[in-house]
Motif scaffolding. Structure first.
Motif, mmCIF file in Angstrom:
data_model
loop_
_atom_site.group_PDB
_atom_site.id
_atom_site.type_symbol
_atom_site.label_atom_id
_atom_site.label_comp_id
_atom_site.label_asym_id
_atom_site.label_seq_id
_atom_site.Cartn_x
_atom_site.Cartn_y
_atom_site.Cartn_z
ATOM 1 N N LYS A 50 0.871 -1.191 0.000
ATOM 2 C CA LYS A 50 0.000 0.000 0.000
ATOM 3 C C LYS A 50 0.902 1.234 0.000
ATOM 4 O O LYS A 50 1.466 1.611 1.017
ATOM 5 C CB LYS A 50 -0.921 0.031 1.247
ATOM 6 C CG LYS A 50 -1.782 -1.222 1.427
ATOM 7 C CD LYS A 50 -2.778 -1.455 0.304
ATOM 8 C CE LYS A 50 -2.448 -2.686 -0.478
ATOM 9 N NZ LYS A 50 -3.519 -3.510 -0.928
ATOM 10 N N ASP A 98 -9.461 -1.207 0.206
ATOM 11 C CA ASP A 98 -8.320 -2.078 -0.056
ATOM 12 C C ASP A 98 -7.262 -1.907 1.048
ATOM 13 O O ASP A 98 -6.651 -2.885 1.507
ATOM 14 C CB ASP A 98 -7.759 -1.710 -1.428
ATOM 15 C CG ASP A 98 -6.562 -2.542 -1.815
ATOM 16 O OD1 ASP A 98 -6.673 -3.776 -1.764
ATOM 17 O OD2 ASP A 98 -5.519 -1.959 -2.155
ATOM 18 N N LYS A 131 -5.549 -7.846 7.168
ATOM 19 C CA LYS A 131 -4.685 -8.989 6.821
ATOM 20 C C LYS A 131 -3.463 -9.043 7.731
ATOM 21 O O LYS A 131 -3.085 -10.116 8.211
ATOM 22 C CB LYS A 131 -4.208 -8.872 5.368
ATOM 23 C CG LYS A 131 -5.238 -9.171 4.315
ATOM 24 C CD LYS A 131 -4.534 -9.129 2.953
ATOM 25 C CE LYS A 131 -5.509 -9.146 1.811
ATOM 26 N NZ LYS A 131 -4.810 -9.015 0.512
ATOM 27 N N ASP A 135 -10.848 -9.878 -0.074
ATOM 28 C CA ASP A 135 -10.144 -9.391 -1.263
ATOM 29 C C ASP A 135 -11.109 -8.928 -2.350
ATOM 30 O O ASP A 135 -10.834 -7.967 -3.064
ATOM 31 C CB ASP A 135 -9.282 -10.516 -1.861
ATOM 32 C CG ASP A 135 -7.928 -10.636 -1.159
ATOM 33 O OD1 ASP A 135 -7.429 -9.612 -0.687
ATOM 34 O OD2 ASP A 135 -7.404 -11.761 -1.105
ATOM 35 N N ASP A 137 -13.872 -5.877 -0.339
ATOM 36 C CA ASP A 137 -13.439 -4.740 0.482
ATOM 37 C C ASP A 137 -13.710 -3.401 -0.202
ATOM 38 O O ASP A 137 -14.317 -2.497 0.381
ATOM 39 C CB ASP A 137 -11.951 -4.866 0.863
ATOM 40 C CG ASP A 137 -11.025 -5.114 -0.331
ATOM 41 O OD1 ASP A 137 -11.458 -4.923 -1.473
ATOM 42 O OD2 ASP A 137 -9.859 -5.491 -0.089
HETATM 43 K K K Z 1 -6.121 -6.192 -2.383
#
Ligand code: K
Ligand code: CTP
Ligand code: MG
Length: 181
Positions: A49, A102, A109, A124, A127
């Motif tokens: 990210k 995300d 996670k 996945d 979201d």
């Molecule tokens: K993702």
């Protein structure tokens, strides 16, 4: 609304929320949002990210919305349905919500011990949908009832995971993405 129109509106209205993830894959890299920080021994978000990926994703989604607005009359005509134009708030809310969803999923996670890239089935695929719809609702409550009617939202929730699997499978096949999910 007939079934065709419901599906057409669902896909059209969600397009600005669909592209950000793919644009982020292409643009990703650079400084991670969490700056490498950890929480309880695990990364807060992880290297997947990044600021650049997130900003590019949001801009790509908003830019696509502008293109769709320009194309709306012709596409509506062509398909024989009444597609919506995107008000400015929704134009940004959809991609921003998608990116935040995300990011929230990556946070979840990491808290559950999943490494970067690990699959989290269900999360996945949905979201970004949940957060995009939430943001759109905050930006333009009128859209729920006008555009995101119950049948349209139902189609979005069912069709998006399928689309997500197909596009990510293609991106994986092309070598653009490390995992097919
Ligand atoms: K993702
Ligand atoms: N990406 C990014 N910024 C984002 C989202 C994605 O830079 N906000 C880029 C990253 O290069 C990332 C790739 O897109 O590796 C694929 O995205 P995704 O599958 O969401 O990330 P993962 O690397 O799988 O990490 P995670 O396990 O946290 O989802
Ligand atoms: Mg991934």
């Amino acid at each position: 609304m007939g079934v065709f129109e419901i599906v057409a509106v669902a896909l059209w209205a969600m397009l600005p929320a669909y592209v950000p993830n793919n644009a982020a894959v292409l643009a990703g890299g650079g400084r991670p949002i969490d700056g490498g920080r950890t929480w309880n021994g695990r990364r807060v978000l992880g290297d997947g990210k990044t600021w650049r990926g997130t900003a590019t994703g949001i801009l790509a989604g908003a830019a696509l919305g502008l293109v769709l607005n320009a194309a709306e009359p012709s596409v509506s005509d062509l398909l024989g349905v009444s597609l919506p134009a995107f008000p400015v708030g929704v134009l940004f809310a959809l991609p921003a919500g998608a990116m935040l969803g995300d990011i929230a999923a990556s946070f979840l996670k990491r808290r559950t011990g999943r490494q970067r890239g690990a699959a989290f089935p269900g999360v996945d695929q949905l979201d970004f949908v949940v957060f995009a719809l939430l943001f759109a609702f905050l930006a333009a409550p009128d859209w729920f009832g006008d555009v995101f009617t119950l049948p349209v939202v139902a189609v979005v929730v069912v069709v998006t995971p399928l689309l997500h699997l197909v596009t990510n499978g293609i991106a994986y096949g092309l070598g653009l993405k490390d995992e097919p999910y």
